[in-house]
Each structure stands twice: as C-alpha cells, then as structure tokens.
Design a protein around this motif. Structure first.
Motif, PDB file in Angstrom:
ATOM      1  N   MET A 236      -1.085  -4.371  -9.835  1.00 57.35           N
ATOM      2  CA  MET A 236      -1.260  -3.152 -10.026  1.00 57.35           C
ATOM      3  C   MET A 236      -1.140  -2.708 -11.401  1.00 57.35           C
ATOM      4  O   MET A 236      -0.463  -3.274 -12.232  1.00 57.35           O
ATOM      5  N   ALA A 237      -2.020  -1.502 -11.873  1.00 58.73           N
ATOM      6  CA  ALA A 237      -2.357  -1.107 -13.094  1.00 58.73           C
ATOM      7  C   ALA A 237      -1.973   0.272 -13.364  1.00 58.73           C
ATOM      8  O   ALA A 237      -2.997   1.142 -12.604  1.00 58.73           O
ATOM      9  N   TYR A 238      -1.476   0.821 -14.303  1.00 58.81           N
ATOM     10  CA  TYR A 238      -1.558   2.271 -14.667  1.00 58.81           C
ATOM     11  C   TYR A 238      -1.639   2.515 -16.074  1.00 58.81           C
ATOM     12  O   TYR A 238      -0.942   2.130 -16.951  1.00 58.81           O
TER      13      TYR A 238
ATOM     14  N   PHE B 244       0.777  -1.195  -0.184  1.00 53.99           N
ATOM     15  CA  PHE B 244      -0.172   0.088  -0.070  1.00 53.99           C
ATOM     16  C   PHE B 244       1.015   1.295   0.054  1.00 53.99           C
ATOM     17  O   PHE B 244       0.321   2.427  -0.450  1.00 53.99           O
ATOM     18  N   GLU B 245       2.116   1.372   0.555  1.00 54.50           N
ATOM     19  CA  GLU B 245       2.978   2.427   0.484  1.00 54.50           C
ATOM     20  C   GLU B 245       3.482   2.405  -0.884  1.00 54.50           C
ATOM     21  O   GLU B 245       3.604   3.658  -1.196  1.00 54.50           O
ATOM     22  N   LEU B 246       3.691   1.298  -1.670  1.00 53.13           N
ATOM     23  CA  LEU B 246       4.321   1.394  -3.047  1.00 53.13           C
ATOM     24  C   LEU B 246       2.986   1.952  -3.793  1.00 53.13           C
ATOM     25  O   LEU B 246       3.313   2.886  -4.651  1.00 53.13           O
ATOM     26  N   GLU B 247       1.825   1.791  -3.796  1.00 54.01           N
ATOM     27  CA  GLU B 247       0.734   2.313  -4.510  1.00 54.01           C
ATOM     28  C   GLU B 247       0.591   3.584  -4.283  1.00 54.01           C
ATOM     29  O   GLU B 247       0.519   4.393  -5.129  1.00 54.01           O
ATOM     30  N   ARG B 248       0.910   4.215  -2.867  1.00 53.89           N
ATOM     31  CA  ARG B 248       0.539   5.684  -2.743  1.00 53.89           C
ATOM     32  C   ARG B 248       1.804   6.304  -3.592  1.00 53.89           C
ATOM     33  O   ARG B 248       1.480   7.427  -4.023  1.00 53.89           O
ATOM     34  N   TYR B 249       3.073   5.798  -3.266  1.00 53.04           N
ATOM     35  CA  TYR B 249       4.129   6.255  -4.202  1.00 53.04           C
ATOM     36  C   TYR B 249       3.757   6.278  -5.504  1.00 53.04           C
ATOM     37  O   TYR B 249       3.944   7.513  -6.177  1.00 53.04           O
TER      38      TYR B 249
ATOM     39  N   LEU C 213       2.728   9.146 -10.513  1.00 45.73           N
ATOM     40  CA  LEU C 213       2.244   9.313 -11.989  1.00 45.73           C
ATOM     41  C   LEU C 213       0.932  10.348 -11.948  1.00 45.73           C
ATOM     42  O   LEU C 213       0.184  10.418 -12.997  1.00 45.73           O
ATOM     43  N   ASP C 214       0.715  11.014 -10.681  1.00 46.75           N
ATOM     44  CA  ASP C 214      -0.475  11.853 -10.594  1.00 46.75           C
ATOM     45  C   ASP C 214      -1.968  11.085 -11.164  1.00 46.75           C
ATOM     46  O   ASP C 214      -2.559  11.196 -12.029  1.00 46.75           O
TER      47      ASP C 214
END
Length: 248
Positions: free
Chosen positions: A96-98, A5-10, A15-16
């Motif tokens: 996780m996806a962007y 979850f820390e990685l997701e927040r980062y 990536l805004d």
C-alpha cells in the motif's frame, strides 16, 4: 486484525486520496492474497532491502510513501520492479502506498511531522498548495543547520543569504526545490526541501532567501511512521518501521 480492503478504505478516507492528481496510484498497489492484516511494516520506499526486512519481520502488509507504477515509467514488470513484485507475492505481503496525500495530511503528513520535529511554531499550509510555513524565534541559519543535523541524522546543504536570522520559514519535503520561488514571493526568510537542483543555488542567492536541502529520504521518514502508528493504535496492529537509509 483488519481486512486489507477495509484498511485501504479507511486510509483513502483519512488521507483524502481521491482529492489528489498524483504521479502514481494511491492506496493498495499489490494484493498478494493475504486478507487479514495483523502485522504492518512501514518504510519510505518499497526497495528490495525493505521488502526483505518486511518478510523477515513477518509482515502482512507493507505501507510506504514511495511505491510503484509511477507516471511515465515502463509498465512491464521486469528487471528491478519485477523482482520486487515477485518477492512480495512469494512472501504474501501486500503493498500500500500514499504519495501526495501523505505529504499533505494536516496531522500525520510529512510536512506536519517535519515541522513539528524542527520545532516550527504555527505550522500551516502556504496558500492552498503543498508548501508549508511557520515561525522560528530569530534562529540563525547556521544554528538551524546544526539542529537539523542532530534531528535528521545528516547535515543539510545550506545556501545562506547572509547572516540575518530566520523568523518566517517555509518547507516542503522531498523533491520540492522549485517551490523556493513561491516561498520567496511570500516573504519568507528561509525555505527547506529535501532535494536540490543546480539552479536552486542561484535562485536562493538572487532571491535573497536562506535555503536548506535536508535530504529527500531524511525529510520524508516521519509521515509514514505517524500513519503506521495511528493505524496500529486504531486497529490493534503490530507496527514496525524499517529505515533503508538513503543519502539523497
């Protein structure tokens, strides 16, 4: 090692992710229960082949450009999507996806990394959208097509507007063929996207702009690799990119 979850927040901040109205949710799409991330696997699409390879590689997290839960698709986790999700859960691999945030990022994004690979100078967004523009040194369309073939590992489909050289070029990875109209209106000599539609050929000819369809997958392999490498260096993670090749 880093908490998922820390990685997701980062990543969301980097990536805004909240600044885009996208076709799918960006960020953590599946929490499979494993909190500590040591081994990160990246890929373009969370296909069954990529999931199986990620499990074989001992991944804690799979980070992709094309994830799940697209707008307009059926919601039930059945069929292909159900099998993929069950596999991830059984293997305890988070997903996780962007999507658009990864296309647009000025340093790690698909457009930036493709432009750098092709040697386009002064790459920058055209206006405020996802289309980018830059300069080449009077490169003939056929010569650029040959260079794309070498660098991308596949030959682009070229719709040439005569023999005039390319000085100003626009591009947008993936399914961005419709942006050829925007590129022509900006006075660019050529436009590159991943996919092509039947109408794109006619538009290129009638607008007088060179057009290259270089492959959706082929043009979007580099942003997720750049993001994965960035995360690996920042958080001391093991990183592996898995390429499930796709001719489209």
């Amino acid at each position: 090692m880093i908490d998922i979850f820390e990685l997701e927040r980062y990543c969301n901040g980097l990536l805004d992710a909240g600044g885009f109205e996208d076709y799918c949710p960006n960020g953590l799409q599946l929490d499979a229960g494993r909190r500590e991330i040591r081994r990160l696997v990246t890929g373009v699409t969370a296909s069954q082949a990529v999931i199986a390879a990620a499990e074989q590689a001992g991944a804690d997290l799979l980070l992709v450009h094309h994830g799940y839960f697209w707008r307009g698709e059926p919601a039930p986790l059945t069929g292909v999507k159900g099998r993929r999700v069950r596999h991830l859960i059984r293997a305890e691999i988070g997903l996780m996806a962007y999507h658009l945030p990864l296309d647009a990022h000025p340093e790690l994004g698909n457009n930036r990394t493709l432009g750098d690979l092709l040697g386009i100078r002064q790459g920058r967004p055209l206006a405020q959208g996802l289309v980018w523009q830059g300069e080449l040194e009077d490169e003939l369309p056929a010569a650029l097509a040959r260079r794309m073939t070498r660098l991308l590992g596949r030959a682009p489909l070229l719709i040439a507007a005569g023999d005039r050289p390319i000085r100003r070029i626009g591009w947008c990875t993936g399914a961005a063929q419709g942006a050829i109209v925007e590129a022509a209106a900006a006075g660019l000599d050529a436009f590159v996207s991943g996919e092509i539609s039947e109408s794109t050929t006619h538009l290129a000819r009638e607008l007088g702009i060179h057009y290259f369809a270089a492959g959706h997958h082929a043009t979007e392999r580099f942003g997720v690799q750049a993001l994965g490498q960035h995360l690996a260096e920042k958080f001391a993670l093991d990183h592996l990119f898995i390429d499930d090749d796709n001719p489209v």
